[in-house]
Scaffold this motif. Structure first.
Motif, PDB file in Angstrom:
ATOM      1  N   VAL A 267      -2.380 -25.135 -36.895  1.00  0.00           N
ATOM      2  CA  VAL A 267      -3.800 -25.362 -36.618  1.00  0.00           C
ATOM      3  C   VAL A 267      -4.463 -24.044 -36.260  1.00  0.00           C
ATOM      4  O   VAL A 267      -3.837 -23.149 -35.674  1.00  0.00           O
ATOM      5  CB  VAL A 267      -3.999 -26.366 -35.462  1.00  0.00           C
ATOM      6  CG1 VAL A 267      -3.699 -27.772 -35.908  1.00  0.00           C
ATOM      7  CG2 VAL A 267      -3.144 -26.013 -34.257  1.00  0.00           C
TER       8      VAL A 267
ATOM      9  N   LEU B 123      -8.505 -22.529 -34.968  1.00  0.00           N
ATOM     10  CA  LEU B 123      -9.892 -22.766 -34.575  1.00  0.00           C
ATOM     11  C   LEU B 123     -10.730 -21.572 -35.006  1.00  0.00           C
ATOM     12  O   LEU B 123     -10.397 -20.426 -34.686  1.00  0.00           O
ATOM     13  CB  LEU B 123      -9.977 -22.959 -33.055  1.00  0.00           C
ATOM     14  CG  LEU B 123     -11.360 -23.219 -32.474  1.00  0.00           C
ATOM     15  CD1 LEU B 123     -11.904 -24.558 -32.965  1.00  0.00           C
ATOM     16  CD2 LEU B 123     -11.307 -23.191 -30.946  1.00  0.00           C
TER      17      LEU B 123
ATOM     18  N   ARG C 252     -14.431 -38.316 -37.842  1.00  0.00           N
ATOM     19  CA  ARG C 252     -13.569 -38.099 -39.002  1.00  0.00           C
ATOM     20  C   ARG C 252     -14.265 -38.403 -40.322  1.00  0.00           C
ATOM     21  O   ARG C 252     -14.111 -37.671 -41.305  1.00  0.00           O
ATOM     22  CB  ARG C 252     -12.325 -38.970 -38.849  1.00  0.00           C
ATOM     23  CG  ARG C 252     -11.464 -39.075 -40.094  1.00  0.00           C
ATOM     24  CD  ARG C 252     -10.343 -40.068 -39.884  1.00  0.00           C
ATOM     25  NE  ARG C 252      -9.627 -40.356 -41.103  1.00  0.00           N
ATOM     26  CZ  ARG C 252      -8.651 -41.240 -41.199  1.00  0.00           C
ATOM     27  NH1 ARG C 252      -8.289 -41.923 -40.136  1.00  0.00           N
ATOM     28  NH2 ARG C 252      -8.034 -41.460 -42.338  1.00  0.00           N
TER      29      ARG C 252
ATOM     30  N   LEU D 299     -12.049 -26.745 -36.931  1.00  0.00           N
ATOM     31  CA  LEU D 299     -10.595 -26.750 -36.751  1.00  0.00           C
ATOM     32  C   LEU D 299      -9.960 -27.130 -38.079  1.00  0.00           C
ATOM     33  O   LEU D 299     -10.246 -28.194 -38.634  1.00  0.00           O
ATOM     34  CB  LEU D 299     -10.170 -27.742 -35.678  1.00  0.00           C
ATOM     35  CG  LEU D 299      -8.654 -27.757 -35.383  1.00  0.00           C
ATOM     36  CD1 LEU D 299      -8.256 -26.493 -34.628  1.00  0.00           C
ATOM     37  CD2 LEU D 299      -8.249 -28.991 -34.598  1.00  0.00           C
TER      38      LEU D 299
ATOM     39  N   VAL E 242     -13.321 -31.374 -36.994  1.00  0.00           N
ATOM     40  CA  VAL E 242     -11.910 -31.281 -37.375  1.00  0.00           C
ATOM     41  C   VAL E 242     -11.809 -31.670 -38.845  1.00  0.00           C
ATOM     42  O   VAL E 242     -11.988 -32.835 -39.201  1.00  0.00           O
ATOM     43  CB  VAL E 242     -11.029 -32.202 -36.504  1.00  0.00           C
ATOM     44  CG1 VAL E 242      -9.560 -32.043 -36.891  1.00  0.00           C
ATOM     45  CG2 VAL E 242     -11.232 -31.894 -35.030  1.00  0.00           C
TER      46      VAL E 242
ATOM     47  N   LEU F  94      -8.428 -35.487 -33.033  1.00  0.00           N
ATOM     48  CA  LEU F  94      -9.868 -35.727 -32.941  1.00  0.00           C
ATOM     49  C   LEU F  94     -10.191 -36.727 -31.830  1.00  0.00           C
ATOM     50  O   LEU F  94     -11.147 -36.546 -31.073  1.00  0.00           O
ATOM     51  CB  LEU F  94     -10.373 -36.237 -34.294  1.00  0.00           C
ATOM     52  CG  LEU F  94     -11.879 -36.193 -34.543  1.00  0.00           C
ATOM     53  CD1 LEU F  94     -12.146 -36.052 -36.041  1.00  0.00           C
ATOM     54  CD2 LEU F  94     -12.581 -37.429 -34.026  1.00  0.00           C
TER      55      LEU F  94
ATOM     56  N   GLN G 181      -4.301 -35.568 -37.551  1.00  0.00           N
ATOM     57  CA  GLN G 181      -5.700 -35.118 -37.450  1.00  0.00           C
ATOM     58  C   GLN G 181      -6.516 -36.096 -36.613  1.00  0.00           C
ATOM     59  O   GLN G 181      -7.292 -35.706 -35.732  1.00  0.00           O
ATOM     60  CB  GLN G 181      -6.314 -34.991 -38.841  1.00  0.00           C
ATOM     61  CG  GLN G 181      -7.798 -34.636 -38.824  1.00  0.00           C
ATOM     62  CD  GLN G 181      -8.598 -35.359 -39.886  1.00  0.00           C
ATOM     63  OE1 GLN G 181      -8.044 -36.071 -40.713  1.00  0.00           O
ATOM     64  NE2 GLN G 181      -9.901 -35.178 -39.879  1.00  0.00           N
TER      65      GLN G 181
END
Length: 673
Positions: free
Chosen positions: A205, A207, A164, A190, A126, A150, A146
C-alpha cells in the motif's frame, strides 16, 4: 456564614479542588486516548470528580491539617492550622494548578488540533486494490482487504473518506491521480495490491498526495493468512497518523480490533462481502448469505459476520427474493447475536437499524442508525439508510436531504442516485429527478437502471415520445427488472400488446424463473394484455394458472401487499369482483405504516376496482389519490386501457386535472445537484 467559611478556609479548599479536578479531567481527556485507555475510564474520572466535590467541602469544614496530622477543627487552636499559617503559599499553589489546567486546555485547542479549514487536507479515496495473484478467483480477497481498510478509515472522525462505489471505476491502472482526486473531491489517494499464494499474502500500500504526486507513506506487509487479520487496522492507523488525523481512544481500539482470529472464517467473510457489495443480484445475495453462514459456523463469536448475514437475509426477505425461507426470523436472530457479541460495533448497529427499518419500526431504526453514524462518521451508507427510513415513513423532504448527503460522500454510487430519484419522483419532481439522473449517467453511461428511471420520469409526465427515444434502442432484458418493467409499461400505453405478451411469456418460460417480489405481477399483467389484444382464451388460461400459483403462496406465507394486489388483479380478470375488492383492500391494509407501500397498494386498488367494473368505487378511489401529495403516472391515466371506459366521466377528468397540476407544481421545486 461567609466569614465562617473564610475562617475555616473552605473557599481555598473549593478553589484548590476545582483547579485540581479541572487539571485531572484535562489530562484524562487528552492523554488517556494516546495510551488506548477506554473512554469509559474518562467518564469514571469525570463522575468521580463531580461526586467528590461536596465531600471535599464537608471535609474542609470539619477538619484542619496540622503538623501532627488531620484533626477536627473544633479540637485545635487556630495557630496550629497549617492552612492558616501558609495562606499565601496555598493561594500560590491554587493559582499554579489553575494556570497549568489553562495551559493544557489551550495546548489542546491551539496546538494539538488543526483549524477546521484544514479538514480538506485529510480527505482520502481508496482505489481498488490490484489482484496480483495468479489465480483470478482470488480477486475477492483483494477487494475484501480494500473494503476492510476503507471501513476502518470511515471510523476516524477527523478523516473524509470517499466510499468504495465511487472509486470502483478506477480499478487496474487508473492513470492521472491528480485528475482522479479532483473528480472524487479528495486530496489523497491510497493505492494497493494484494498477492495471495497458498497461505502467504503480500499487501503493498502507498499513500499519495495527489496535488504533486508526492509519496507520503508506504508499506509492504508479508504475512501468512493466519496473521493477516490485523493488517487493515495497522494500515488505517498509519494513514491517520500520516495525515495528522487525531484518534480518540475509542477510535484506536476500533482500528486495532481484530474481527476474528480464525483465518478460514475471515476468508468466508470476505467472500460474503464481495457478493453483498456487488450490484444488486438475487443470486449473489444468496451466495453472500451462505458465505457469512460459513464464517459464523467456523467462528460463532464473529460479530461482524453475524451482522452482515442479518443485513443480507433481511434484504432478501424485504425484496421478496426468497418467499418461503423464513429469512426475516433468521435476520432477527442474527442481528441480536451481533449486538450480544459486539454492542460497541458499528456493524451491530447497522444490522439492528436495517432489521427495524424492514419491520417498519421507523423510530427504532432512526435510533439504531444514529448510533451507527456515531461510530462511522464518514459512512455514506448510514446517510443512505436514514434516507430510506424517512421515505418509508412519508417524510419525503427529509429523505431527499439525507440522500443528497449520502451522494456528497459517495458521488459515484448509482444506488444513492437511484434512491434519490425515487424520492423525487414520489413527489412528482420529474424535472429534478432527470437532473440527478443525467449526473449519474455522466459517470455511468448506459446504466440500465438510470436509463429506465429517466424514461419512467417521462412516462410520469405523460410524455411517451421522450420515453420512447430512450427505450426503443434498449434490449428487452428479462434479467433486468427495472428495464423490463418500464419498456413493457411503454408498450402498454402504446397499445403494443404483442410486445408486452412476448416479454412476459419469455420471462415466465425462463428456466430459472421464480415467483418473487419482482415477478408476482407477471401473470395478471400478461393475462390482461392478452384480453386487451382480444385473445380471451389465452387470457383466461393465464389468469387460472396465475391464480393457482399465487393462491398457493398465500396459503403457505400469509398476507403480503404485492401478493394480495396481484391476486386481486387476477380475480378481476376472472370476473370475481367481490374477491377482487376484498383482496385489493387486504393489500392496502397489509402495507401498514409503510407510506411507499401504502400509496402503491392504494394505486393498485384503484386500478383493480376499475378492471372489476366497480365504477363508482374506482372513481372515488381515484379522486382520493389525486388529493394525495404523492404523484401518479400521467401516461397511465391518459392512455392505459385500464381507464378506457372512464375518460369521459367528469370525475375522471377532475382527478386527471389535479394529477397534472400536481406534477406541474412540483416541477417548479427542482433540486439541482
Amino acid at each position: 456564614m461567609l466569614l465562617e467559611l473564610q475562617r475555616r478556609n473552605v473557599h481555598r479548599a473549593a478553589l484548590f479542588y476545582a483547579g485540581a479536578a479541572w487539571l485531572l479531567v484535562q489530562i484524562a481527556t487528552q492523554v488517556f486516548p494516546f495510551f488506548d485507555i477506554p473512554n469509559e475510564t474518562v467518564r469514571i474520572v469525570v463522575i468521580a470528580v463531580v461526586i467528590g466535590f461536596p465531600f471535599a467541602m464537608l471535609f474542609s469544614w470539619f477538619y484542619e491539617w496540622t503538623p501532627q496530622g488531620i484533626k477536627l477543627e473544633s479540637e485545635i487552636d487556630r495557630s496550629e492550622s497549617v492552612t492558616r499559617q501558609t495562606g499565601k503559599t496555598m493561594d500560590r499553589w491554587i493559582i499554579a494548578v489553575l494556570a497549568l489546567a489553562v495551559v493544557l486546555l489551550l495546548t489542546d485547542r491551539l496546538a494539538l488540533r488543526k483549524p477546521a479549514a484544514a479538514s480538506a487536507d485529510k480527505s482520502i479515496a481508496v482505489l481498488p486494490f490490484e489482484n496480483l495473484s495468479a489465480d483470478a478467483e482470488n480477486a475477492y480477497f483483494a477487494t475484501g482487504i480494500q473494503d476492510e481498510i476503507l471501513t476502518r478509515l470511515a471510523k476516524v472522525g477527523a478523516l473524509h473518506v470517499t466510499s468504495r462505489t465511487s472509486t470502483a471505476e478506477y480499478s487496474g491502472h487508473p492513470g492521472n491521480l491528480k485528475e482522479i482526486a479532483a473528480r472524487l473531491g479528495v486530496a489523497h489517494i491510497l493505492e494497493g495490491s494484494v498477492q495471495k499464494v497458498g497461505n502467504k499474502v503480500r499487501i503493498n500500500v502507498q499513500l499519495i498526495r495527489a496535488a504533486d504526486d508526492t509519496h507520503l507513506w508506504g508499506e509492504i506487509y508479508d504475512r501468512g493468512t493466519d496473521d493477516i487479520l490485523g493488517v487493515q487496522g495497522e494500515v488505517a492507523t498509519a494513514i491517520a497518523q500520516t495525515l495528522d488525523a487525531r484518534l480518540s481512544g475509542e477510535e484506536r481500539q476500533q482500528l486495532a480490533r481484530k474481527p476474528t482470529l480464525n483465518p478460514a472464517a475471515y476468508d468466508a467473510y470476505l467472500r460474503g462481502l464481495e457478493g453483498h457489495k456487488a450490484a444488486f443480484s438475487p443470486v449473489l445475495l444468496r451466495a453472500a448469505s451462505e458465505n457469512f453462514a460459513e464464517a459464523v459456523r467456523l467462528d460463532p463469536g464473529f460479530a461482524q459476520a453475524w451482522a452482515y448475514k442479518s443485513i443480507v437475509d433481511g434484504l432478501i426477505h424485504f425484496n421478496r427474493l426468497d418467499l418461503d425461507s423464513g429469512r426475516l426470523e433468521a435476520s432477527r436472530s442474527e442481528a441480536a447475536k451481533a449486538m450480544e457479541l459486539a454492542p460497541e460495533a458499528a456493524e451491530s448497529w447497522l444490522a439492528r437499524g436495517y432489521l427495524l427499518y424492514r419491520t417498519l419500526d421507523f423510530d427504532g431504526a432512526r435510533t439504531a442508525f444514529a448510533e451507527a453514524g456515531q461510530r462511522l462518521p464518514n459512512s455514506a451508507e448510514v446517510f443512505g439508510a436514514r434516507g430510506l427510513v424517512e421515505r418509508r415513513a412519508g417524510h419525503y423532504e427529509r429523505s431527499i436531504e439525507l440522500l443528497q448527503q449520502a451522494i456528497a460522500l459517495d458521488p459515484g454510487n448509482i444506488s444513492f442516485v437511484s434512491m434519490l430519484v425515487q424520492s423525487l419522483s414520489i413527489l412528482g419532481r420529474t424535472a429534478a429527478s432527470r437532473i440527478w439522473l443525467d449526473r449519474g449517467l455522466a459517470l455511468n453511461p448506459g446504466n440500465a437502471v438510470l436509463i429506465s428511471q429517466k424514461a419512467g420520469s417521462y412516462l410520469d409526465e405523460g410524455d411517451i415520445e421522450s420515453a420512447g427515444r430512450l427505450l426503443d434502442s434498449q434490449p428487452l432484458d428479462i434479467e433486468s427488472g427495472w428495464m423490463m418493467s418500464v419498456k413493457l409499461s411503454l408498450a402498454t400505453v402504446r397499445r403494443d400488446f404483442s410486445t408486452v405478451i412476448a416479454g412476459y411469456r419469455a420471462a415466465l418460460a425462463a428456466p430459472d424463473f421464480e415467483l418473487d417480489g419482482g415477478t408476482l405481477d407477471y401473470y395478471p399483467l400478461l393475462g390482461w394484455s392478452q384480453r386487451w389484444q382480444g385473445d380471451e382464451k389465452a387470457a383466461t388460461a393465464t389468469f387460472k394458472e396465475g391464480l393457482a400459483r399465487i393462491a398457493d403462496l398465500r396459503e403457505r406465507l400469509g398476507g403480503d401487499s404485492i401478493l394480495q394486489a396481484s391476486l386481486a388483479m387476477i380475480e378481476a380478470g376472472l370476473g370475481d369482483s367481490e374477491a377482487a375488492r376484498r383482496d385489493a383492500r387486504l393489500a392496502v391494509e397489509s402495507a401498514g405504516n409503510d407510506q411507499i407501500a401504502s400509496f402503491a397498494t392504494r394505486d393498485a386498488q384503484t386500478s383493480i376496482l376499475a378492471l372489476a367494473g366497480l365504477r363508482d368505487e374506482a372513481l372515488d378511489a381515484l379522486g382520493a389519490l389525486a388529493d394525495d401529495p404523492t404523484a401518479q403516472n400521467l401516461a397511465d391515466l391518459r392512455l392505459s386501457p385500464i381507464w378506457d371506459g372512464y375518460r369521459d366521466d367528469p370525475r375522471f377528468k377532475q382527478a386527471l386535472a389535479k394529477a397534472e397540476a400536481k406534477i406541474a407544481r412540483q416541477n417548479q421545486a427542482t433540486v439541482a445537484p
